[in-house]
Design an enzyme around this catalytic site. Structure first.
Site, mmCIF file in Angstrom:
data_model
loop_
_atom_site.group_PDB
_atom_site.id
_atom_site.type_symbol
_atom_site.label_atom_id
_atom_site.label_comp_id
_atom_site.label_asym_id
_atom_site.label_seq_id
_atom_site.Cartn_x
_atom_site.Cartn_y
_atom_site.Cartn_z
ATOM 1 N N CYS A 178 1.753 55.127 -78.249
ATOM 2 C CA CYS A 178 2.890 54.708 -79.062
ATOM 3 C C CYS A 178 2.536 54.325 -80.492
ATOM 4 O O CYS A 178 3.429 54.023 -81.283
ATOM 5 C CB CYS A 178 3.611 53.549 -78.378
ATOM 6 S SG CYS A 178 4.112 53.932 -76.699
ATOM 7 N N HIS A 320 8.421 47.101 -83.010
ATOM 8 C CA HIS A 320 8.267 48.132 -81.980
ATOM 9 C C HIS A 320 9.461 48.030 -81.023
ATOM 10 O O HIS A 320 9.988 49.036 -80.573
ATOM 11 C CB HIS A 320 6.945 47.913 -81.246
ATOM 12 C CG HIS A 320 6.493 49.065 -80.435
ATOM 13 N ND1 HIS A 320 6.363 50.349 -80.939
ATOM 14 C CD2 HIS A 320 6.113 49.149 -79.116
ATOM 15 C CE1 HIS A 320 5.931 51.162 -79.988
ATOM 16 N NE2 HIS A 320 5.779 50.464 -78.871
ATOM 17 N N HIS A 359 12.882 55.048 -76.446
ATOM 18 C CA HIS A 359 11.450 54.964 -76.733
ATOM 19 C C HIS A 359 10.902 56.383 -76.800
ATOM 20 O O HIS A 359 10.918 57.126 -75.815
ATOM 21 C CB HIS A 359 10.743 54.155 -75.642
ATOM 22 C CG HIS A 359 9.397 53.649 -76.073
ATOM 23 N ND1 HIS A 359 8.749 54.103 -77.208
ATOM 24 C CD2 HIS A 359 8.564 52.720 -75.517
ATOM 25 C CE1 HIS A 359 7.588 53.479 -77.336
ATOM 26 N NE2 HIS A 359 7.457 52.632 -76.331
#
Length: 430
Positions: A178, A320, A359
């Site tokens: 990520c 995030h 995501h």
């Protein structure tokens, strides 16, 4: 002071973002992207893939790209060529092409050896591999066909996009979970600051909406992958007491980066300056991160120090924001550690775009930087959608009321990943 640090502090010719290309759910261009981000309009919908229901998985919402028409998005691509490529390749090619067009750079305008492409993908062409591995050998449509070479390599979207737009410099694909999107931008900054390239197209492509990926996150327990069924748009609730985890998202996005002097010389519109990037691996634990906040705070302070800026000047933090407990509280604690003399009411606004596009793993940092750059450009903070009842540990400003016009010139983007990775990018109003 070592030479690399001295070079990173040279702001005589800043790196700027001049183009954004996106192929995202419900989003065909940068204008639609900004509309969704700035209004908090979620593109997370009811999951349409029958494989999830057949597997009995409690996953009912995702940000899905839907149909992708290469004839519309890549009209110059011969149909015979398009038929050889899968969706991840075609979407990436379109995002790269659109980023150049949005930057006002015509094909052939930049010498081939002066243009590079750096892409990020956490898992590569998962859908293709899933179909290939599970296919009946006697009916496998790829058996014995050369096109399988295109479809099966995670680096092919970047290399085929390079052929399409004429990028003859460094062309590579990173896989850093990520934080990969941030790392792609960091590598782009190095290429530009070293003089190795004049334009770098930094982006990400991710297509993780397959049962195997869902099982990985469901295996971590409740509160990681959202089980929301009734209202998919509300599935992702960052920093909220009633968070339930994230939704999977897919698509491709690319940013056009170049030196400011070049952009100004051709009269380009500039979305933001990219002041710097810092990445750190805690080298501590495979799946957890520093929950005290000191590590993240130190990385943010470091990248700001590189740029000659101070934490007190931050006007927005793009988190995030995965709507998982550990991520949410870790970010909040880091912000308090970064600004220990600030009351919660005085901390800078802190938001997440995961409620909009889910995501997207290796692309998440690219979406963050694009969204934050547009906030700086328009001088408007985007809301954190679905944030209604703050977690007591996250009870400060998450721009929950809706879009907010404001004057600010400094922002940071945060990314975290398994493998104890932390990554921060600092941006400035241009």
């Amino acid at each position: 002071m070592d030479s690399s640090r001295a070079h990173s502090m040279d702001r005589s010719d800043p790196i700027v973002l001049t183009g954004i290309g996106c192929v995202l759910p419900g989003t065909s261009d940068v204008h639609a992207f900004w509309n969704h981000i700035s209004t908090g309009t979620s593109q997370v919908t009811r999951l349409e893939k029958s494989a999830f229901a057949a597997a009995g998985l409690p996953v009912h919402a995702a940000a899905q790209l839907g149909d992708f028409d290469p004839a519309t998005r890549l009209p110059h691509l011969l149909p015979a060529h398009a038929a050889k490529y899968d969706r991840s390749i075609l979407a990436t090619m379109a995002a790269v092409s659109d980023a150049l067009e949005d930057a006002g750079i015509a094909r052939g305008q930049i010498p081939q050896d002066r243009m590079s492409i750096v892409q990020s993908s956490s898992r590569g062409p998962l859908s293709w591999w899933r179909e290939t591995i599970t296919a009946d050998p006697e009916q496998n449509p790829y058996e014995g066909k050369a096109t399988a070479m295109f479809r099966g390599l995670p680096g092919c979207p970047a290399t085929l996009a390079a052929i399409d737009v004429g990028a003859g410099g460094l062309v590579t694909t990173l896989s850093s979970a990520c934080v990969g999107g941030h790392h792609a931008i960091g590598l782009a900054l190095r290429e530009l600051r070293s003089g190795s390239a004049d334009v770098v197209l930094a982006g990400g492509h991710e297509f993780p909406i397959v049962p195997e990926v869902a099982r990985c996150y469901l295996g971590l327990g409740d509160g990681v992958l959202s089980p929301e069924r009734e209202d998919p748009a509300s599935a992702v609730r960052p920093y909220d007491r009633d968070r339930r985890g994230f939704a999977l998202g897919e698509g491709a996005m690319t940013l056009c980066l170049e030196r400011e002097s070049s952009a100004r010389a051709r009269g380009a519109r500039i979305y933001s300056r990219i002041l710097g990037h810092r990445a750190l691996n805690e080298a501590h634990h495979a799946t957890s991160m520093d929950l005290v906040g000191d590590v993240t705070a130190s990385v943010v302070a470091g990248v700001l120090d590189d740029a000659g800026r101070k934490p007190e000047e931050i006007g927005y933090v793009c988190g995030h924001g995965t709507a998982t407990r550990y991520n949410d509280i870790a970010e909040s604690r880091a912000l308090r550690r970064l600004l220990p003399r600030h009351d919660d009411a005085d901390l800078p606004p802190h938001g997440s775009n995961k409620p909009i596009y889910g995501h997207t793993f290796g692309m998440a940092g690219i979406i963050n930087v694009a969204a934050t750059s547009l906030m700086l450009h328009h001088q408007r903070l985007a809301p954190t959608a679905n944030h209604r009842t703050p977690d007591p540990e996250c009870d400060y400003d998450h721009v929950a009321e809706g879009p907010r016009d404001t004057a600010f010139d400094l922002a940071v983007s945060l990314s975290f990943a398994f493998g104890s990775q932390t990554s921060v990018i600092a941006l400035e109003h241009a």
